[in-house]
Design a protein around this motif. Structure first.
Motif, mmCIF file in Angstrom:
data_model
loop_
_atom_site.group_PDB
_atom_site.id
_atom_site.type_symbol
_atom_site.label_atom_id
_atom_site.label_comp_id
_atom_site.label_asym_id
_atom_site.label_seq_id
_atom_site.Cartn_x
_atom_site.Cartn_y
_atom_site.Cartn_z
ATOM 1 N N UNK A 91 30.664 -65.899 41.632
ATOM 2 C CA UNK A 91 31.895 -65.102 41.629
ATOM 3 C C UNK A 91 32.758 -65.427 40.408
ATOM 4 N N UNK A 92 32.950 -66.715 40.122
ATOM 5 C CA UNK A 92 33.784 -67.105 38.989
ATOM 6 C C UNK A 92 33.151 -66.695 37.670
ATOM 7 N N UNK A 93 31.831 -66.799 37.578
ATOM 8 C CA UNK A 93 31.153 -66.374 36.349
ATOM 9 C C UNK A 93 31.344 -64.882 36.123
ATOM 10 N N UNK A 94 31.282 -64.106 37.208
ATOM 11 C CA UNK A 94 31.486 -62.657 37.088
ATOM 12 C C UNK A 94 32.907 -62.341 36.667
ATOM 13 N N UNK A 98 34.700 -60.616 33.030
ATOM 14 C CA UNK A 98 35.576 -59.453 33.085
ATOM 15 C C UNK A 98 35.203 -58.437 34.136
ATOM 16 N N UNK A 99 34.292 -58.807 35.043
ATOM 17 C CA UNK A 99 33.875 -57.878 36.084
ATOM 18 C C UNK A 99 34.876 -57.906 37.240
#
Length: 245
Positions: A91-94, A98-99
């Motif tokens: 979730x944090x990577x997404x 900028x998603x």
């Protein structure tokens, strides 16, 4: 939002000047909101790929303000949403890419797998045995021992309330200080008595025909639970003659 402390001298000042912080400084910053966090917990989150602090030539970790902010998000999502670390990392990577992704929550297990559903607000969570072992960083033998002392107990269908992760983590941390699970049975008995007292107060509200009154019972239970926890902590501090944050 977490605030970076100012001031200091020597090595700490040099780290502040470079915009990077030691793991001890980060720990002090986080403990205001997360009093149970430990250095070993921060290191574990790093090993799981949740953060990537820089390293000095001698191998010391150096954290940026962004690392601290991300750590805060990780700990908050564990505490408030009971999410597995893999889900938090994804979730944090997404988000960093900028998603626009909704925050998932853990739901009841189905066919041995945790069901994740997008949601904007936290819900009650149930987790499986393997997920509890991973989240609390314990092995099967430790969990079996704690269950034998009544410190942890599965629900009827073999899953656990997500708050069990907090219990397991605290039991493990106390164990590292020499307090064995068998010593904690008295604390479990006291907690059961406190819970019984709260339930006695709110029981008439729970049985009421009016749905609003029953909803008020839940809010009253949370309020009384928070007060009993605060009182218990204050009594322990008083008995030990210590002042804690």
């Amino acid at each position: 939002m977490l605030q970076t402390p100012s001031g200091g001298a020597g090595h700490g000042a040099a780290a502040a000047d470079s915009g990077l912080m030691s793991i001890g400084t980060v720990l002090n910053m986080l403990r205001g909101e997360f009093p149970e966090v430990t250095i070993s917990k921060i290191r574990f989150l790093e090993s799981e790929g949740l953060i990537e602090p820089q390293r000095t030539p001698s191998g010391y970790r150096k954290f940026s303000a962004g690392d601290v902010e991300r750590l805060g998000h990780v700990l908050r999502m564990q505490r408030d949403h009971y999410l597995p670390l893999k889900v938090i990392r994804e979730h944090l990577d997404a988000v960093e890419r900028g998603e626009a992704v909704p925050l998932p929550v853990v739901g009841r297990q189905r066919d041995g797998e945790t069901v994740l559903e997008p949601c904007d607000t936290p819900t009650a969570a149930l987790i499986g045995r393997a997920e509890l072992l991973a989240a609390a960083e314990i092995d099967e033998s430790a969990l079996q021992e704690w269950e034998s002392y009544g410190l942890i107990a599965p629900l009827e269908d073999g899953v656990y309330d997500a708050e069990t992760v907090t219990v397991a983590s605290l039991v493990a941390e106390l164990g590292r200080h020499g307090i064995e699970p068998r010593h904690l049975r008295v604390m479990k008995a006291a907690a059961d008595r406190e819970a019984g007292l709260v339930d006695q107060v709110v029981a008439p509200l729970k049985r009421h025909r009016n749905p609003q009154t029953r909803a008020h019972a839940e809010a009253r239970t949370k309020e009384l639970a928070a007060l009993t926890v605060r009182l218990h902590a204050a009594l322990v501090k008083t008995a030990l003659g210590v002042r804690l944050p």
